[in-house]
Structures are given as C-alpha cells and as structure tokens.
Motif scaffolding. Structure first.
Motif, mmCIF file in Angstrom:
data_model
loop_
_atom_site.group_PDB
_atom_site.id
_atom_site.type_symbol
_atom_site.label_atom_id
_atom_site.label_comp_id
_atom_site.label_asym_id
_atom_site.label_seq_id
_atom_site.Cartn_x
_atom_site.Cartn_y
_atom_site.Cartn_z
ATOM 1 N N ALA A 190 0.829 -1.207 0.000
ATOM 2 C CA ALA A 190 0.000 0.000 0.000
ATOM 3 C C ALA A 190 0.862 1.255 0.000
ATOM 4 C CB ALA A 190 -0.926 -0.008 1.209
ATOM 5 N N LYS A 191 2.040 1.182 0.621
ATOM 6 C CA LYS A 191 2.962 2.317 0.627
ATOM 7 C C LYS A 191 3.865 2.347 -0.601
ATOM 8 C CE LYS A 191 2.258 4.538 4.566
ATOM 9 N NZ LYS A 191 1.960 5.991 4.630
ATOM 10 N N LYS A 192 3.679 1.394 -1.520
ATOM 11 C CA LYS A 192 4.436 1.278 -2.762
ATOM 12 C C LYS A 192 5.910 0.975 -2.520
ATOM 13 C CE LYS A 192 1.321 4.196 -5.451
ATOM 14 N NZ LYS A 192 1.199 5.349 -6.375
ATOM 15 N N ASP A 193 6.201 0.342 -1.403
ATOM 16 C CA ASP A 193 7.547 -0.139 -1.127
ATOM 17 C C ASP A 193 7.582 -1.610 -1.523
ATOM 18 O OD1 ASP A 193 10.050 -0.725 -0.249
ATOM 19 O OD2 ASP A 193 9.778 0.023 1.798
ATOM 20 N N TYR A 194 7.758 -1.840 -2.832
ATOM 21 C CA TYR A 194 7.601 -3.189 -3.357
ATOM 22 C C TYR A 194 8.713 -4.128 -2.905
ATOM 23 C CZ TYR A 194 4.340 -0.655 -6.311
ATOM 24 O OH TYR A 194 3.313 0.139 -6.754
ATOM 25 N N ALA A 195 9.910 -3.626 -2.746
ATOM 26 C CA ALA A 195 11.006 -4.489 -2.310
ATOM 27 C C ALA A 195 10.752 -5.013 -0.895
ATOM 28 C CB ALA A 195 12.324 -3.719 -2.375
ATOM 29 N N ALA A 196 10.331 -4.114 0.004
ATOM 30 C CA ALA A 196 10.031 -4.543 1.371
ATOM 31 C C ALA A 196 8.824 -5.490 1.393
ATOM 32 C CB ALA A 196 9.771 -3.325 2.258
ATOM 33 N N ALA A 197 7.866 -5.236 0.519
ATOM 34 C CA ALA A 197 6.696 -6.119 0.463
ATOM 35 C C ALA A 197 7.097 -7.512 0.012
ATOM 36 C CB ALA A 197 5.653 -5.527 -0.484
ATOM 37 N N ARG A 198 7.983 -7.603 -1.006
ATOM 38 C CA ARG A 198 8.449 -8.909 -1.466
ATOM 39 C C ARG A 198 9.212 -9.636 -0.369
ATOM 40 N NH1 ARG A 198 10.306 -6.463 -6.005
ATOM 41 N NH2 ARG A 198 12.446 -6.774 -5.277
ATOM 42 N N SER A 199 10.027 -8.898 0.355
ATOM 43 C CA SER A 199 10.804 -9.507 1.426
ATOM 44 C C SER A 199 9.907 -10.039 2.532
ATOM 45 C CB SER A 199 11.790 -8.490 1.994
ATOM 46 O OG SER A 199 12.485 -9.021 3.102
ATOM 47 N N ALA A 200 8.854 -9.279 2.883
ATOM 48 C CA ALA A 200 7.960 -9.716 3.961
ATOM 49 C C ALA A 200 7.154 -10.938 3.553
ATOM 50 C CB ALA A 200 7.032 -8.569 4.361
ATOM 51 N N VAL A 201 6.644 -10.922 2.328
ATOM 52 C CA VAL A 201 5.820 -12.033 1.877
ATOM 53 C C VAL A 201 6.665 -13.272 1.597
ATOM 54 C CG1 VAL A 201 4.231 -12.786 0.072
ATOM 55 C CG2 VAL A 201 4.054 -10.490 0.985
ATOM 56 N N GLY A 202 7.908 -13.065 1.169
ATOM 57 C CA GLY A 202 8.769 -14.197 0.853
ATOM 58 C C GLY A 202 9.109 -15.052 2.054
ATOM 59 N N SER A 203 9.021 -14.482 3.260
ATOM 60 C CA SER A 203 9.335 -15.260 4.467
ATOM 61 C C SER A 203 8.152 -16.057 4.985
ATOM 62 C CB SER A 203 9.813 -14.310 5.577
ATOM 63 O OG SER A 203 8.789 -13.380 5.917
ATOM 64 N N LEU A 204 7.020 -16.014 4.286
ATOM 65 C CA LEU A 204 5.832 -16.717 4.752
ATOM 66 C C LEU A 204 5.951 -18.193 4.425
ATOM 67 C CD1 LEU A 204 2.296 -15.345 4.678
ATOM 68 C CD2 LEU A 204 2.617 -17.596 3.715
ATOM 69 N N PRO A 205 5.689 -19.093 5.378
ATOM 70 C CA PRO A 205 5.831 -20.533 5.100
ATOM 71 C C PRO A 205 4.801 -21.020 4.095
ATOM 72 C CG PRO A 205 4.855 -20.157 7.270
ATOM 73 C CD PRO A 205 5.305 -18.817 6.768
ATOM 74 N N ALA A 206 5.174 -22.051 3.351
ATOM 75 C CA ALA A 206 4.294 -22.565 2.295
ATOM 76 C C ALA A 206 3.059 -23.248 2.847
ATOM 77 C CB ALA A 206 5.075 -23.546 1.406
ATOM 78 N N THR A 207 3.134 -23.677 4.105
ATOM 79 C CA THR A 207 1.977 -24.352 4.715
ATOM 80 C C THR A 207 1.007 -23.394 5.382
ATOM 81 O OG1 THR A 207 3.267 -24.675 6.740
ATOM 82 C CG2 THR A 207 3.312 -26.449 5.098
ATOM 83 N N SER A 208 1.258 -22.112 5.297
ATOM 84 C CA SER A 208 0.389 -21.133 5.957
ATOM 85 C C SER A 208 -0.961 -21.058 5.258
ATOM 86 C CB SER A 208 1.055 -19.754 5.955
ATOM 87 O OG SER A 208 0.152 -18.765 6.396
ATOM 88 N N GLU A 209 -1.988 -20.713 6.016
ATOM 89 C CA GLU A 209 -3.313 -20.544 5.428
ATOM 90 C C GLU A 209 -3.379 -19.310 4.529
ATOM 91 O OE1 GLU A 209 -6.410 -19.107 8.170
ATOM 92 O OE2 GLU A 209 -4.870 -19.169 9.735
ATOM 93 N N PHE A 210 -2.381 -18.442 4.610
ATOM 94 C CA PHE A 210 -2.321 -17.255 3.768
ATOM 95 C C PHE A 210 -1.353 -17.422 2.595
ATOM 96 C CE2 PHE A 210 -3.396 -15.888 8.069
ATOM 97 C CZ PHE A 210 -4.540 -15.148 7.837
ATOM 98 N N ALA A 211 -0.932 -18.656 2.327
ATOM 99 C CA ALA A 211 0.062 -18.878 1.278
ATOM 100 C C ALA A 211 -0.482 -18.483 -0.086
ATOM 101 C CB ALA A 211 0.497 -20.345 1.289
ATOM 102 N N HIS A 212 -1.714 -18.844 -0.388
ATOM 103 C CA HIS A 212 -2.295 -18.502 -1.688
ATOM 104 C C HIS A 212 -2.375 -16.987 -1.865
ATOM 105 C CE1 HIS A 212 -3.449 -22.716 -1.430
ATOM 106 N NE2 HIS A 212 -3.822 -22.694 -2.683
ATOM 107 N N GLN A 213 -2.886 -16.302 -0.849
ATOM 108 C CA GLN A 213 -3.011 -14.851 -0.952
ATOM 109 C C GLN A 213 -1.640 -14.179 -1.074
ATOM 110 O OE1 GLN A 213 -4.566 -16.870 1.122
ATOM 111 N NE2 GLN A 213 -6.534 -16.064 1.848
ATOM 112 N N ALA A 214 -0.654 -14.726 -0.339
ATOM 113 C CA ALA A 214 0.686 -14.129 -0.379
ATOM 114 C C ALA A 214 1.320 -14.284 -1.760
ATOM 115 C CB ALA A 214 1.559 -14.775 0.694
ATOM 116 N N GLN A 215 1.204 -15.466 -2.345
ATOM 117 C CA GLN A 215 1.774 -15.670 -3.671
ATOM 118 C C GLN A 215 1.050 -14.829 -4.725
ATOM 119 O OE1 GLN A 215 4.577 -17.383 -4.290
ATOM 120 N NE2 GLN A 215 4.687 -17.682 -2.065
ATOM 121 N N TYR A 216 -0.253 -14.678 -4.567
ATOM 122 C CA TYR A 216 -0.978 -13.805 -5.494
ATOM 123 C C TYR A 216 -0.519 -12.360 -5.334
ATOM 124 C CZ TYR A 216 -4.860 -11.552 -7.924
ATOM 125 O OH TYR A 216 -5.615 -10.787 -8.792
ATOM 126 N N LEU A 217 -0.283 -11.934 -4.087
ATOM 127 C CA LEU A 217 0.225 -10.578 -3.854
ATOM 128 C C LEU A 217 1.583 -10.379 -4.514
ATOM 129 C CD1 LEU A 217 -0.048 -7.836 -2.476
ATOM 130 C CD2 LEU A 217 0.924 -8.839 -0.411
#
Length: 803
Positions: A190-217
């Motif tokens: 939302a703040k258009k800091d795409y590098a930080a957003a990629r870094s935050a989402v990239g650390s999300l485990p693949a088994t998380s219930e938010f994995a689909h939403q994170a990969q779509y993001l």
C-alpha cells in the motif's frame, strides 16, 4: 388427541360422546386414580418452585460464538452481527475468558467487513491490535492488521496506515500462522515499497493458510513493477513548437514493452497450488484471470483464451471472465465463439452490469456473420429495455434539481407520491460510476443506520407491549418455566377432580331441582376442562397453536398483498397503454385520455390507502404474535373454568352427600370429600406460589421496562445525531450523486444510441446484401444471356455453312 378438536374448532359428535360414556370409569377406579394423581401432585408441589431454574439453561458464550460463526459462514451477516454483539455485551457485564472475548471481537469485525460496514469493522480490528502482543490477541493481530490495510485501500485513507506500521514495529516479524508476514507485505505494498513487500511475503511458510493470498500478492507486485518500469522508460514530452505552441506528444509505449513474464510466471505458480477451501479456489481463479489479462495486454490472444478457460463455472469471477473472453475471441476473429460466450453470460448472470454492452456486442457479431434478423431483434430488444429506463432517469434528474432533495430521495425507504421510481439497475450503475468516491457508501451507511433505528424502535415497542401485558412472564424464561410447572400441577388437580366427577356419574341417578342444574353445569364444564395443559408437551402444543393462528391471519394478509400487487401491475399496464396508444395506432381523443388518466390516478390513491392498511394490520399481527403465550386469554379462561368447576363440583358433592341422590352416590360423595379437601389444600399452596412467581415477574418486568425506556432514549439520541450528520452530508453527497446519475443517463443514452445505430446499420447491411445479390443475379443473367446468344449465333453460323 384431545387437543385436536380444540385446535381445529370442531364439535364432538354424539357418537363420540356415547363412546366416552361407554368407556367411563367406575366409581372405585375413579377414586383410586384420583387419589394417586393427588398424591403425585403433593409430592411434586414442594419442588415446583425450583423446577424452572433447573430446566432453563441460557446459551453459553461458546454456543453464542459458534452460532455467530455459523451465521457468518452462511453469509447471514445481519444475524451474525446481532448474535456476536450479544457476546460483546455479555463479556462487558460478566466475567468471560479472554479467548472467548477475542473470538467474539474478531468474528464481529469480520461480519462488519464482509457486509461492507468498513468503519465499524475498523473499530473492532483496532481493539485487537491495541491489545496485542498480549495473549490471546496476538493470534489475531496479523489478520486484523491485514484487514486494516484492506480498509485503508478501499476507503482511500492511506494516512491510517501509520497506525498499522506503528503496531507492526511492536509485534514480531513473523508468527506461526503467517498472518503477520502477510499483513506486513500488504502494508508495504500500500505504501508502494515493493522491495520490502516482497521480502515480507517471501518469508511466509508454504503451509500457511495465507500462502495462496501471499503468492498472489507477489504476482501483483511484479505486475506493478513491470508497469512502472515501462512508464519510466517512456520518453518525456517535447516542449511546445514555435509554430503552434502545442506540446508534441511522446510516442506511445505499447503494453508489450512492459515485461510481464515474471508476473505471469508468479501467477502460474499460484494456479499450481492446491485449493481446498472456497477462499483458496477463488484466489486460484483470480490468478487465471490475471494471466489472461496480461496476455491480452501483450496481444497474445490464444494464450489469453486458454487462461480464461481455466476459471471454474462456480467461481464469482465467471461472469467477468465470459465478457473478457468474448472480447478475446473478437480480437481473434472467432465471432461464433464470442457469441457463445456472450449467450452464456446472458443466461448465467442476467443482472450483470455488462449485460447491455455484451448484448450490443453480440448483436454486432450477428450482424457481421450475416444473421440480420437475429441482429435486428436483439438491437430492438436492447432499445426497448433501456430506452424507458433512460426516460425515467432523465425525468428523475429533471424533477430533482435540489441536491438535498436528491439525497433524501436516495435514502428514503419508499418513493413519495408523485415521485419517479428508479430501477435497481440504475442504482447499480450509479454505484459503479462512484465506486472510487464512496458516495453510495455514505448513503448505504445512512440507510442502514435508519433501518437499525427503525428496527430498534419496533423491538422496543414489542417489549413494552409484552412487559405491560399479561404475558410478561414470557420475557423471563426461568420464571416462565416455574410458572408452567406450578400451573401444570394445578391443572393436574383439576383433572383429578374431573376423574372423581366421572366416578360420580357412574353412581349418579335421576336428579331434580338444584342438584340437576348443578350437575348439568358441571358436565358442561368438564368438556372444556379436558383441554387444560398439564405437561410440558401440552404447553408447547398450546404455544404452537397460537403461532399457527397468527400465521393463518398473516397468510390471508399476504394474499391481500399479492392482490394489491396484481392491481398495481394492472395500473402500470394501463398507464403504458395510455402513453403508447399512438404507437399501436389506437386513436383516443384528449377528453377520454384525461378521463382515463384521472381514473388511473384515483385507483392508485386507493391502492396506496389499501397498502397503508395492510401495513397497519401487519404491525398489529406482529404485536399480537409477540403477546401470545403463557398468560394470554386462553390461560385466563382456564382459570375461570377451573375455579367454576371446583365450586360446582364441591356443591354437587355436598348435595349428594346430604341424601339428594341414591345411597350409592351418597356413600361415594362422602368417601371423596377428604380427597377434595386435600386437593383444595394442595391447590391453595400452589396458588400462593403462583402469586409469588407472578409478583417476581411483575418486579422483573418493571426493571426491564426501565432498561427499555433508557435504551429507547438512547435510540432517539442516536437518531438525532444521525439526523445532524445527515444534514451535513446532504448537500455534498447529493451533488456528487447527481453527477453520477448524470453519467448513468449518458451511459443509457449511449446504449440506446448504439442500438439505434445498430438498427440503421442492419438496415444498411441488409440493403447492401440485397443489392449485392441483385447485382450478382444481374451478372449471372447477363452471363447466361450471353451464353445463349453465343450458342444461337453458332447454330445460325452452322446453318449458313450447311446451306
């Protein structure tokens, strides 16, 4: 079965009475049966006071939370908010575990969010993050922060993200569920800091219930990066030339210049993820839609069509996919498949906002493929459907020039007399035009608040009616259960007296004088006394009987409502016939037209009066339905019949015992007098206990009335504040909404104009086709004539040579 005659209002037949008399008890059996019943009541009378407290158990907090979650999952958001608000109120008044409290807060926030009450949802999400990272609020902190980011984006209040980042700094970088990583990534996006957003989402485990939403993001982030890179590579505009003074536009950069390959690959990664829940399946469908759109931007239409075809038929995106797929086939020149996609769209989603454009596109495709008759019919259907709507919108705009009045018309429940009623499609189009301005969100909030206030007033009036009436005990389940137990025991004593009366009939002989009149009255009362409730099932049957009676009245009222709707349809049809008389070559003089118009207006006024009366009857039915139950007129009649039967039977026993009947009857009367005295003593104790319970109910009703009065005052205060805020928003929101409805009118005008152009084009294409066929026939005829002339000349030449 003895309740069947009472419920159906039937009268016992003589044969039935004879059967009852034939099966009457003997005097000794009646005395023994009554003695056993009285003893049973005597043993239960001591525990009758506490029976209600044991039987009634209010729903626990866990049960209420489960009910609210079930309503939320079934998309009954209004019911979910009602049930979960009860959880919040109970947690404020009683000692409730923090786990239950946070569950209720989060589910209530979710119910508000899914019902588009974003500000209310934001208030409860903030309650969660304000108490995090303390347990158990930390388990919901990430999801609450993610929702707050969504609300900030939808309401265009990005300044509220400062609170989100402040809370993120106090929380850890991750949690076991992955909600914190996902929330952090959405906040940076939302703040258009795409590098930080990629870094935050990239650390999300693949088994998380938010994995689909994170990969779509991640796919959305890569798409934004590609678009911004393409925009950065766009040459700047050259300065103005000396000749014209106008700036030279920069060369357009094609969409294909943006490298969407990483984004497409990321979205394909989402499509390969297994979807087990409906939310995950929806994310997968969104990923296929994104792939199709990116291929469409790159003019790779075959790949786009292949991506669109993966969207499931049950997906919420299916209608949008069909419309976009039709345009892909148009780009490919496959008009037949495009028509099929649009036909499926018209069937599966007839209320789609793109239905007008899709219908016109389908007509254009029919015209291109030479289906002139079908194209003309579809063009005419579109014109006939949308031209009257355009006229209604134009009339609405012409008659509503004051923005404040315009705003009032949009927030009113009913169209005032003489007003123009707008079709729902127009409102939806206006919402679509104003989706980035939240104009209709304000109107929806005001309308929803008014409905809640109206509903609260109706509920307060029902409570006042119940608490001030004889059925007030139904508002207190514990007291009601205890009273039902006490009254059931009293009725059992009456049934025991009735049994003794049947034994008296077995010994009775011919009576005369006062004994005959008393005995006749007692026998008449026995018929009614058989229907008093004595068990929990009897009370439930009587309750259902009252509900059924009111339901029958409500059904008859609904029949009247349908008749009024039918008459309204007739009036609308007459108005249309009167307005379109010239179109159908019906000649009506002006005087007759005015007379018919006046008659139609008079009938409409009568219909409005009938509808008001129907609404009054409906309100009365709701009040009556609220007041049925324990303590209503049926129970009052029970008390009168029971008391009168006791008096009459006691007098009859006294007369018989004094020797005014046979010796057997006199002996039977003297034997049952001690039983009757014992029954009177037990009934007196139960009657005193009943009075105590009724006094408790009266005191509790007084307290409840005070609470209802306080809440009613709060409701009126909220209504005043709503009116104050309403006055502030009327002018501004009315101006913006008027502009949006002007855009809707222009859109409708464009649809009608395109339909008219299509009709003209169809006529021109048909003429050209006919002219082409005529020219082809003329050329074919000239060719055949030339061939005949050539053959004739050859024959003549051969004849000359022969001569």
């Amino acid at each position: 079965m003895r309740y069947v005659a009472l419920l159906l209002g039937t009268v016992a037949l003589p044969g039935t009475l004879l059967a009852q008399n034939a099966a009457a008890l003997s005097s000794s059996a009646a005395r023994d049966k009554a003695q056993a019943a009285i003893s049973a009541v005597d043993s239960k009378a001591a525990t009758a006071a506490n029976a209600g407290k044991v039987r009634f158990v209010p729903p626990s907090i866990a049960e209420r939370i489960a009910a609210g979650e079930l309503l939320l999952r079934t998309k009954d958001y209004e019911g979910a908010t009602d049930e979960l608000n009860k959880v919040i109120e109970i947690s404020q008044q009683q000692s409730v575990s923090e786990e239950s409290k946070v569950d209720g807060i989060y589910l209530l926030a979710e119910a508000y969010f899914r019902s588009e009450q974003l500000l209310s949802a934001r208030r409860y999400y903030r309650q969660i993050i304000e108490r995090a990272p303390a347990r158990p609020y930390d388990a919901y902190a990430g999801r609450a922060l993610s929702r707050l980011v969504d609300i900030a984006l939808r309401t265009d209040t990005l300044d509220t993200l400062d609170l989100v980042f402040a809370r993120l700094d106090k929380l850890g970088t991750s949690d076991a569920s992955g909600s914190l990583q996902y929330a952090r990534g959405k906040a940076f996006f939302a703040k258009k800091d795409y590098a930080a957003a990629r870094s935050a989402v990239g650390s999300l485990p693949a088994t998380s219930e938010f994995a689909h939403q994170a990969q779509y993001l991640l796919g959305v982030i890569r798409t934004r990066e590609a678009v911004e890179a393409a925009l950065a590579a766009t040459p700047p505009a050259e300065p103005a030339t000396a000749e014209t003074g106008a700036p030279v536009p920069a060369p357009a950069v094609p969409s294909a210049a943006a490298s969407f390959d990483p984004a497409i690959e990321q979205f394909r990664k989402v499509t390969r993820m297994p979807g087990t829940t409906s939310e995950q399946k929806h994310v997968v469908d969104l990923a296929w839609m994104a792939i199709g759109r990116l291929f469409h931007e790159r003019d790779q239409y075959l790949e786009a069509a292949e991506a669109y075809s993966h969207v499931d038929r049950s997906s919420p995106e299916f209608s949008t996919m069909l419309y976009e797929l039709a345009w892909v086939y148009v780009r490919l020149g496959d008009f037949q498949r495009a028509q099929r996609a649009l036909e499926v769209l018209a069937i599966t989603d007839p209320k789609s906002l793109e239905l007008a454009d899709s219908s016109l596109l389908r007509a254009d495709l029919m015209l291109r493929s030479g289906q002139f008759d079908k194209a003309l019919a579809l063009y005419q259907d579109v014109r006939e459907e949308y031209d009257p709507v355009r006229g209604q919108v134009q009339t609405f705009l012409d008659t509503t020039t004051d923005p404040a009045v315009y705003y009032d018309r949009l927030t009113e429940d009913e169209v005032p007399e003489g007003g123009v009623e707008l079709p729902p499609m127009v409102i939806e189009w206006a919402r679509d035009e104003a989706k980035d301005e939240r104009v209709f969100a304000v109107i929806d909030d005001v309308t929803r608040s008014r409905k809640l206030i109206k509903r609260s007033r109706r509920m307060a009036s029902k409570l006042n009616a119940v608490l001030n009436g004889p059925t007030r005990v139904k508002a207190f389940p514990q007291l009601k259960a205890a009273l039902e137990q006490v009254v059931g025991l009293i009725n059992q004593l009456s049934i025991a007296r009735l049994t003794l009366a049947e034994g008296m009939d077995d010994e009775a002989g011919a009576a005369s004088g006062r004994l005959a009149s008393v005995r006749d009255e007692r026998r008449r009362l026995m018929k009614r006394l058989r229907f008093v409730p004595v068990s929990d099932g009897d009370f439930a049957v009587r309750e259902a009987s009252g509900e059924r009676q009111w339901n029958q009245v409500s059904q008859k009222l609904q029949v009247l409502t349908l008749q009024a709707d039918r008459l309204q349809a007739v009036v609308n049809a007459l108005r249309k016939v009167l307005a379109d008389a010239e179109k159908f070559n019906v000649n009506v003089d002006q005087a007759s037209r005015e007379r018919f118009g006046m008659e139609i207006e008079a009938n409409e006024r009568d219909l409005a009066t009938y509808r008001q009366r129907i609404q009054q009857f409906r309100d009365a039915i709701e009040m009556g339905r609220a007041q049925i139950g324990f303590g209503d007129q049926r129970y009052v009649e029970d008390d009168k019949v029971r008391a009168r039967f006791r008096e009459v039977f006691a007098e009859e026993v006294s007369l018989v015992a004094s020797g005014q009947d046979g010796s057997g009857a006199a002996e039977y009367a003297r034997n049952i007098q001690p039983l009757l005295g014992r029954a009177d003593t037990i009934e007196a104790r139960l009657t005193n206990r009943r009075k105590e319970l009724e006094s408790e109910a009266a005191v509790a009703a007084e307290k409840m009335l005070h609470v209802v009065s306080t809440e009613a005052a709060n409701i009126e205060s909220s209504a005043d504040r709503l009116d104050s805020l309403d006055q502030q928003a009327r002018l501004l929101v009315g101006e913006v909404a008027m502009r949006n409805f002007g855009l809707v009118r222009d859109r409708l005008k464009s649809v009608v104009l395109r339909a008219d152009v299509g009709i003209v084009q169809q006529a021109w294409e048909l003429r050209e086709e006919q002219m082409r066929r005529v020219r082809n026939l003329q050329r074919e005829r000239a060719r055949e004539e030339q061939n005949l002339n050539d053959e004739l000349q050859e024959v003549l030449d051969d004849a000359e040579d022969t001569e």
